[in-house]
Design an enzyme around this catalytic site. Structure first.
Site, PDB file in Angstrom:
ATOM      1  N   GLY B  54       0.815  -1.197   0.000  1.00  0.00           N
ATOM      2  CA  GLY B  54       0.000   0.000   0.000  1.00  0.00           C
ATOM      3  C   GLY B  54       0.853   1.254   0.000  1.00  0.00           C
ATOM      4  N   GLY B  56       1.472   5.278   1.218  1.00  0.00           N
ATOM      5  CA  GLY B  56       1.361   5.898   2.531  1.00  0.00           C
ATOM      6  C   GLY B  56       2.511   5.556   3.450  1.00  0.00           C
ATOM      7  N   HIS B  57       3.448   4.727   2.943  1.00  0.00           N
ATOM      8  CA  HIS B  57       4.615   4.338   3.732  1.00  0.00           C
ATOM      9  C   HIS B  57       5.904   4.934   3.164  1.00  0.00           C
ATOM     10  CE1 HIS B  57       1.894   1.540   5.587  1.00  0.00           C
ATOM     11  NE2 HIS B  57       1.713   0.865   4.472  1.00  0.00           N
ATOM     12  N   LYS B 105       5.805  -7.974   2.343  1.00  0.00           N
ATOM     13  CA  LYS B 105       5.503  -7.764   3.754  1.00  0.00           C
ATOM     14  C   LYS B 105       4.306  -8.633   4.127  1.00  0.00           C
ATOM     15  CE  LYS B 105       4.964  -3.244   3.745  1.00  0.00           C
ATOM     16  NZ  LYS B 105       4.856  -3.128   2.258  1.00  0.00           N
ATOM     17  N   HIS B 219      -0.286   0.433   9.632  1.00  0.00           N
ATOM     18  CA  HIS B 219      -1.569   0.941   9.146  1.00  0.00           C
ATOM     19  C   HIS B 219      -2.444   1.371  10.312  1.00  0.00           C
ATOM     20  CE1 HIS B 219      -0.143  -2.336   6.509  1.00  0.00           C
ATOM     21  NE2 HIS B 219      -0.304  -1.422   5.598  1.00  0.00           N
TER      22      HIS B 219
END
Lengths: 333, 333
Positions: B54, B56-57, B105, B219
Site C-alpha cells: 500500500g 502511505g509508507h 511484507k 496501518h
C-alpha cells in the site's frame, strides 16, 4: 503535548548526542557550549564553513556537517539563536588557517550573535567572513527579522559553498559564491498546521481546521495571508508564482527545484507538490536541471511545505554535484 | 482533513509522477497498471527484486528503486495492497533472465496478490521466488495479518538483497539471504497519534491526548497496549526490550540499529530515541556497527517511532555498505 522527549530542557543535547552516536565516523559532538564539527576538523588549509541557528529545523544544520558541506554547526535551543560563545568555539575548532565563513540565516538574534562571534574570532587572528541568507519572498519584515527571512536557500548555499571550500577556493571566493547563491535563490512556504515548541507546550499559533497560512516562516511567523484550504495544485501555484516573479526566473533559465516538507507533511504529498511545480516551470520554459525533495529545513512537526528555486550557472551545478558526505546529504562518495 | 493533495483518487498517481520527474535519471514510472522500475530495467543477467504494498509508507517502496536495491516497486492505493496485475507487469518488465525475487511484507492481501502474480509470471516461464517478511514482535496475529506483520526489516532486506543481486548472486542465493535477513531482524513500533487515510477523511483510530499505543502496525493496527504517555527513554526501553529478548540478541552480537519515524515525528525527537537505544544496547554488550535513522517506513503523518534490530554477519555488513543509488538511500556512488 505528545512528543518523544524526556524534558524540554534536555531535548537538544540528547538529540545531538544521538546524532553523534549514529554518525560517529562523520561528525563529533562538543558540549558546553554545544556545537558539532566534522570528525576530522580542523581541515588544514581549507576554508571552514560554520552555520547554526535554533534547533527544531532538523536536519538543518547538524545534519549538514561533514565532508563537502559544513565544518561546524551550532544548535541553539528550539527556535532560539545559538549564543556567541557556541559560534566562537566552533569557529576556533574548525579554523584550518584559511579563514572561516559564517553562513547566517537572517533572523535578528542569529545575525547579532554571529557578528559578536566573528569579532571575538578576529580578535584572535582568525579571518572571518559572514554571509546572511535572506531568500524568503513572503514578507519584507517579520517577527524576529528585519528584511527578508533566511530559509531554503540556506541548505543549497551550504552544499554549494561547502563543495567550493573542499575544492580549495579562498575565503573571499567562497563568500562571494555564497552571496551569489543567495542572490539567485528565492523561497516561500505555507503551513497547514502549527507546531509545538517543547518549552511552550502548546501550538505556536492557532490555525482553524479549514484554513492554511501562506508565506509562513520556519518558526511559525505570520505570512502573507490566511485562506481557506486549497488543492495541492492551487497551493503550488500560489507559492511558485511570487518566487518566479521576484528574481525573476525566465524562460531558458536552468534551476534547482527544492520542495521541502515543514516536517509533518509526508513524502506522498510532497511529491504531488513537486510534480505540479515541475510542470508549471517546464510550461514557462524554466528548465529544472537539479532537484531536492524532502524534509531538510523543517519546523518540528508542522504540516506544510516550502518551495525554493535557485538559478544555476555551470559552476554552481558542478559544485552541487560534487561529493558530499554528511548525515542528511550524501552522494558521490 | 488537512493534506497537500488534489483528491484522494489521484494522490498516488500524482505522487509517483512527481517522484519520477524528480529522479528521472534513476527510475521510470509506468502507469495503468502503476509500477516503478529502475530507469535501466531490465538489467540482463541479474536477479531482479520486486516489492510493493500500500502507499502511505513512503519512501518505501518507490524510493528504494534503483541500482543496488529494488528493480521495481508496486504502489497500491493508500494502505491497500497493489493488485496482481501490477506485480505481474512489474515482474515481466524487470526480468533480466536470471529470475525475480518478490519481497513481500506479511499482510494477507499482499501475500495473496504476490502469490497470484508469481503464478502468472511462472506460467510465462519466469523463475520467481518469494520471501515474506514478518519481523514485528508486537503481536502474533493482527488486523490484516496472520502471523507477525512485516515492518522495518523489509527496508534492510531490500538494501542487502539488492546489493547481493547487483554482485551477481543467483536467485536461490538472494532468496536464501533474504530469509536470513528476515530471520535475524526484529521490530516494534509505537504511535503518539493516528493518521488520516485520504479516502477515509478521518483518523484511522482515536488516541486520547494523554495516551499512546505500543506495538502499533504501520496501518494503525492495534498493538500490545495503550498506556499513558511516557518519556522517550521509557518508550525506548519498552520497544527495545521485547525485540532484544525475542531473537534473542546477545552480548557480543553486532547489529544494525534502525530507528524509524512513523512520519510525523521529527528528527529532533528521533535522535533522542536513537541515542537511548544505542546506550541500552551498548550497556548490554550488543555492538551497534551500522545505523539507519529517519522516516523510511512511515504511516502517512502518524507521530511515533519504530525500532528494528538486525543481527549482522560479515556478508550482510559488506552488502549493507555496498553502493546504492535510489531516491531515498544513496551512498558509495
Amino acid at each position: 503535548m505528545k512528543k518523544l522527549i524526556n524534558s524540554p530542557e534536555n531535548v537538544v543535547l540528547e538529540s545531538i548526542t544521538g546524532l553523534g552516536a549514529a554518525f560517529s565516523e562523520l561528525i563529533k559532538i562538543h558540549t558546553n557550549p554545544n556545537y558539532i564539527t566534522r570528525a576530522d576538523a580542523p581541515v588544514e588549509n581549507k576554508v571552514a564553513l560554520v552555520s547554526g541557528g535554533g534547533s527544531g529545523h532538523e536536519p538543518m544544520h547538524g545534519g549538514f556537517v561533514g565532508r563537502g558541506m559544513l565544518d561546524a554547526a551550532c544548535p541553539g535551543a528550539v527556535f532560539t539563536s545559538p549564543t556567541p560563545d557556541q559560534m566562537f568555539e566552533a569557529t576556533k575548532a574548525v579554523n584550518g588557517g584559511k579563514g572561516v565563513l559564517h553562513i547566517v540565516k537572517n533572523y535578528t538574534g542569529d545575525v547579532l550573535n554571529f557578528e559578536m562571534a566573528a569579532d571575538l574570532a578576529r580578535a584572535e587572528g582568525i579571518e572571518v567572513e559572514a554571509v546572511v541568507i535572506d531568500d524568503d519572498v513572503a514578507v519584507k519584515d517579520s517577527l524576529w527579522t528585519a528584511g527578508r527571512r533566511g530559509v531554503g536557500t540556506t541548505v543549497l548555499a551550504e552544499k554549494i559553498c561547502g563543495a567550493a571550500a573542499e575544492a580549495g577556493h579562498s575565503l573571499k571566493e567562497v563568500a562571494a559564491l555564497c552571496q551569489n547563491v543567495n542572490k539567485n535563490g528565492r523561497s516561500m512556504g505555507m503551513a497547514l498546521t502549527s507546531c509545538i515548541v517543547p518549552h511552550a507546550g502548546k501550538p505556536t499559533f492557532d490555525l482553524p481546521e479549514d484554513e492554511m497560512e501562506i508565506g509562513i516562516g520556519i518558526h511559525g511567523e505570520p505570512g502573507r495571508t490566511r485562506t481557506k484550504l486549497k488543492s495541492a495544485d492551487e497551493i503550488t501555484e500560489v507559492l511558485l508564482q511570487p518566487i518566479v516573479e521576484d528574481l525573476p526566473y525566465k524562460s531558458g533559465d536552468e534551476v534547482l527545484l527544492f520542495v521541502n516538507s515543514m516536517g509533518g507533511t509526508p513524502l506522498l504529498e510532497l511529491f504531488v507538490v513537486y510534480g505540479k511545480a515541475h510542470e508549471i516551470l517546464t510550461r514557462q520554459g524554466i528548465k529544472v536541471t537539479r532537484s531536492l525533495v524532502g524534509p531538510y529545513i523543517t519546523s518540528l512537526e508542522m504540516a506544510g511545505a516550502s518551495i525554493t528555486l535557485l538559478k544555476l550557472d555551470d559552476e554552481m551545478t558542478k559544485l552541487w554535484d560534487a561529493p558530499v558526505l554528511t548525515p542528511a546529504l550524501r552522494w558521490g562518495v
